[in-house]
Scaffold this motif. Structure first.
Motif, mmCIF file in Angstrom:
data_model
loop_
_atom_site.group_PDB
_atom_site.id
_atom_site.type_symbol
_atom_site.label_atom_id
_atom_site.label_comp_id
_atom_site.label_asym_id
_atom_site.label_seq_id
_atom_site.Cartn_x
_atom_site.Cartn_y
_atom_site.Cartn_z
ATOM 1 N N ASP A 1 19.452 -17.072 -16.732
ATOM 2 C CA ASP A 1 19.342 -18.485 -17.086
ATOM 3 C C ASP A 1 20.672 -19.075 -17.531
ATOM 4 O O ASP A 1 20.737 -20.246 -17.911
ATOM 5 N N TYR A 2 21.724 -18.277 -17.501
ATOM 6 C CA TYR A 2 23.030 -18.729 -17.966
ATOM 7 C C TYR A 2 24.066 -18.478 -16.867
ATOM 8 O O TYR A 2 23.966 -17.502 -16.110
ATOM 9 N N GLY B 1 16.554 -18.498 -23.487
ATOM 10 C CA GLY B 1 16.401 -18.123 -22.084
ATOM 11 C C GLY B 1 16.632 -16.641 -21.889
ATOM 12 O O GLY B 1 16.792 -15.874 -22.857
#
Length: 802
Positions: free
Chosen positions: A630-631, A591
């Motif tokens: 994305d984290y 990601g």
């Protein structure tokens, strides 16, 4: 009219340019034998001007025109004071007579008169140090390495001893309380077989036996002038000698009181009236571990400058018999000379002077200034040394010109020299040109550093993995906002292979060896494509780490990363000697990662222990609600270490490494314990854990080592095996790790477990180490005490620890 003006200039203006200095050259010899006397301390009384004689007794002294008293001083000889009127260049030949020492009648007090004198001299030193805030000086340093003709590859016609290399520097030195030193090399030169980058031989007054300690080959030795020296040493008065001026000099024998503590033995001469040491000649005792059974002697002379005792000259001689079983037998002789002069005591010095490294290079230091070397020739080269400069240059330019040149130097030495260049600037290191791992296979590339101006540095690395068929590219820019380079902006654009635990003690070269020859896949890799920017603040004087790496004790970093992460796979399974099955490379949580991070460290480097206490704290935050990512996680990690002296030569080292993550830490960010691999280990590893056996986003490690040194100094010094002295180490390790969301993590990497998932919940081990075997190595027998029914033993090899 023009003729009259020219006549006027010649006749009347000429006196303005009259000679203002004179040069005295000469020699010093023994009165009885006529033998030349080396390293005689020569100084002009009442001034900071001084020099020393070379090994052939020759000297050169520059001094202002006028009346002067020149003092010649050497241990074991009576001082000579020569009154002279310097008007023109002159030649002097001085004879020194051996001192006639006599024992005077003394009052019996139970304390040797020598101890009483030393006690008083130490008290004088302590009082002086209270008043000494700073000083500056000029320094000449010469470093001469000689060896046998076979090793040197040529013969100088002087029996079986040939000068192999020479280093010379002139520098300006600075000292300021409490313990700040700085030397700026003004001029340097060296034989052509030594790269200029290696010539930083400005030892300065960091080596001063009038201090409490001196450091010899990494060994910290308490001097006879240590505040507690009367408890460490036995001092015996051998006699008194009367000088021409009526003053008496005491000759005192120095003997260590114990064989356990690192000390000296020898002779010191002290002026009985002023308690100023004149000369000292000592050797280290057996507790000082010198490599290859080396024999070392230390000679230093002193003078009094404005009421303060300062070093004048230093000579260290070492004979090193290098024997490695029957494979290699050579002899190396090392001589180090220091001449310190032009002192200024207690000047006002800015703290900014000490923001640099301890030794810095002036911008024109490598531009040979012939006039400078002539005017500042404080220690003339011997004929053999002057000739060696030319012979070494001839050998380098035309290897066939020297009859004793061997095959290795003719054919292989040029290759090894060119490979070694890759480890020096402007190149970034051999590993950026060639390396090997299971993901990239053989990597071929290059790295280059470029500094267009003083405060800007660019680093470019470009290469190709032959197995993953992927191009690696890194472009880094460093911009310093200030002259001292404390404030730094750093930016990096990259498409590269990354690894878990980037600060691992295992380098890319170590990985290459264990991967190619032993078939072990140690590091966990993933790909990163993006950029990183950071602002850095550092403070304090630089510590030397290794090669061209220097770090300040205090560092604060605030940065931002934006990168796309993807998984890397094993593409090459070549194994030369391996008999074990290879493990797979873990998958990454792929990601786009955007995160802020900060680091605060004090006296900490992951490459080297630089102090007896240090720590580093790191925080990374990735928050999608704040910036698209994305984290989502927060990861706090830290490491601290400290060294505790337990007895004079015993020490205990403790390292604590811990981390705690909130949120969903991606798989590539999980921590794994550093371990041994195929019988090899790093100093900070848990030696009995399997490779990447435990992972966790929450973890703690504690490693404790107690070094007992040589239990009996000298007892286990076996030639070729433990010549440096065998040290005994007891060590233990503890580890705890937890994966807070195992279901998510194991959906991609089922092999990931934490210690909390085992029956023992923790990992622990203990062992015994033998340090300094074959000088450079350490062997450990470790016992794994957890996750097993009975202790499992493992033998590991690592580099020797300090």
């Amino acid at each position: 009219m023009k003729t009259l003006i020219l006549f006027y200039i010649i006749v009347f203006a000429y006196p303005v340019a009259a000679q203002t200095s004179a040069t005295i050259i000469g020699s010093v010899a023994d009165t009885e034998t006529g033998e030349p006397l080396p390293f005689v301390n020569i100084y002009v009384d009442g001034t900071s001007i001084g020099t020393a004689s070379n090994d052939e007794g020759e000297f050169r002294l520059n001094l202002p025109v006028g009346e002067h008293t020149i003092v010649f001083s050497m241990i074991g000889y009576s001082n000579v004071e020569l009154k002279t009127v310097a008007t023109n260049d002159d030649t002097l030949h001085i004879k020194l007579a051996k001192r006639d020492y006599k024992i005077s009648e003394v009052l019996v007090t139970g304390e040797d008169p020598g101890e009483l004198i030393m006690r008083s001299a130490i008290e004088k030193k302590i009082e002086q140090r209270k008043k000494l805030n700073s000083y500056t000086y000029k320094l000449y340093t010469k470093f001469v390495v000689s060896t046998d003709t076979t090793t040197a590859g040529r013969s100088s016609g002087n029996a079986d001893t040939t000068i192999f290399s020479i280093f010379e520097t002139y520098s300006k030195g600075y000292f300021k309380k409490p313990d700040y030193y700085f030397n700026e090399i003004i001029q340097r030169r060296q034989s052509v077989n030594v790269p200029p980058q290696a010539n930083y031989v400005a030892f300065g007054n960091n080596i001063n036996i009038y201090d409490d300690y001196v450091s010899l080959v990494g060994e910290k030795v308490a001097t006879p002038f240590h505040p507690d020296a009367v408890d460490f040493y036995d001092f015996e008065l051998l006699g008194w000698s009367e000088n021409a001026d009526g003053n008496k000099t005491a000759r005192i024998k120095i003997t260590p009181d114990t064989g356990i503590r690192k000390l000296f033995s020898g002779i010191v001469e002290i002026d009985g009236a002023s308690l100023v040491p004149e000369n000292i000649e000592v050797i280290p005792n057996e507790a000082v571990k010198l490599p290859f059974d080396a024999i070392l002697s230390y000679t230093q002379s002193f003078k009094e400058q404005d009421g303060f005792v300062v070093p004048a000259g230093l000579k260290i001689s070492a004979n090193v018999p290098v024997e490695v079983f029957w494979l290699y037998d050579a002899r190396v002789d090392i001589k180090i000379y220091n001449v310190s002069y032009d002192y200024e005591v207690n000047p006002s010095l800015s703290d900014r002077i000490f923001d640099n490294r301890e030794v810095e290079l002036a911008s024109n230091a490598d531009t040979f200034d012939k006039q400078f070397w002539l005017e500042n020739n404080v220690l003339p080269l011997r004929q053999e040394e002057s000739r060696a400069y030319d012979e070494i240059r001839t050998l380098r330019e035309n290897p066939d010109s020297i009859e004793t040149t061997n095959i290795f130097q003719r054919y292989f030495a040029p290759v090894t020299r060119n490979i070694a260049k890759l480890e020096r600037k402007p190149f970034t290191g051999f590993d950026d040109f060639l390396r090997y791992n299971r993901v990239e296979g053989f990597y071929l590339g290059g790295g280059y550093e470029y500094k267009p101006v003083h405060n800007v540095k660019t680093v470019t690395k470009l290469g190709y993995g032959t197995s993953n068929n992927r191009l690696n590219a890194i472009l880094n820019l460093d911009y310093y906002f200030d002259e001292q380079q404390k404030y730094l902006f750093s930016g990096s654009l990259y498409s590269k292979i990354s690894r878990r635990n980037e600060n691992s003690p295992y380098t890319a070269r170590s990985i290459s060896l264990v991967s190619l020859f032993l078939g072990r896949h140690y590091a966990d890799y993933h790909y990163s494509d993006g950029y990183d920017i950071s602002f850095n603040f550092t403070s304090g004087q630089y510590y030397y780490i290794k090669k061209d790496i220097f770090e300040r004790p205090l560092r604060f970093t605030l940065g931002f990363t934006d990168e796309t992460v993807s998984s890397a796979y094993i593409n090459n399974r070549i194994k030369v000697f391996a008999l074990v099955e290879l493990r797979d490379n873990p998958l990454a949580d792929e990601g786009r990662l955007r995160s802020f991070y900060s680091t605060f460290s004090w006296n900490y480097s992951n490459l080297k222990r630089i102090a007896n206490f240090g720590f580093s704290l790191n925080l990374e935050v990735s928050e999608p609600s704040f910036i698209s990512s994305d984290y989502k996680y927060r990861n706090l990690t830290g490491v601290t270490y400290f060294r505790i002296p337990t007895l004079p030569i015993w020490k205990m080292d403790v390292i604590i490494n811990a981390g705690y993550a909130w949120g969903e830490l991606p798989a590539q960010k999980l921590h794994s314990f550093e371990t041994s691999v195929s019988g090899f280990s790093s100093s900070g590893a848990l030696r009995s854990v399997e490779i990447k056996e435990f992972y966790g986003d929450r973890y703690a490690e504690v490693k404790v080592e107690h070094n007992f040194g040589e239990l009996i100094p000298g007892l286990f010094r076996i030639p070729n095996i433990t010549s440096f002295g065998l040290e005994f180490i007891l060590h233990g390790g503890f580890g705890w790790s937890k994966i807070s969301n195992p279901e998510r993590v194991k959906s991609k990497n089922p092999q990931f477990i934490g210690t909390t998932e085992t029956i023992d919940k923790y990992y622990y081990e203990a062992g015994l180490g033998l340090n300094r075997l074959l000088l450079f190595f350490r062997f450990d027998l470790s016992a794994r005490l957890s996750q097993v029914d009975s202790p499992q033993f493992r033998l590991t090899l690592s580099t020797a620890t300090n």
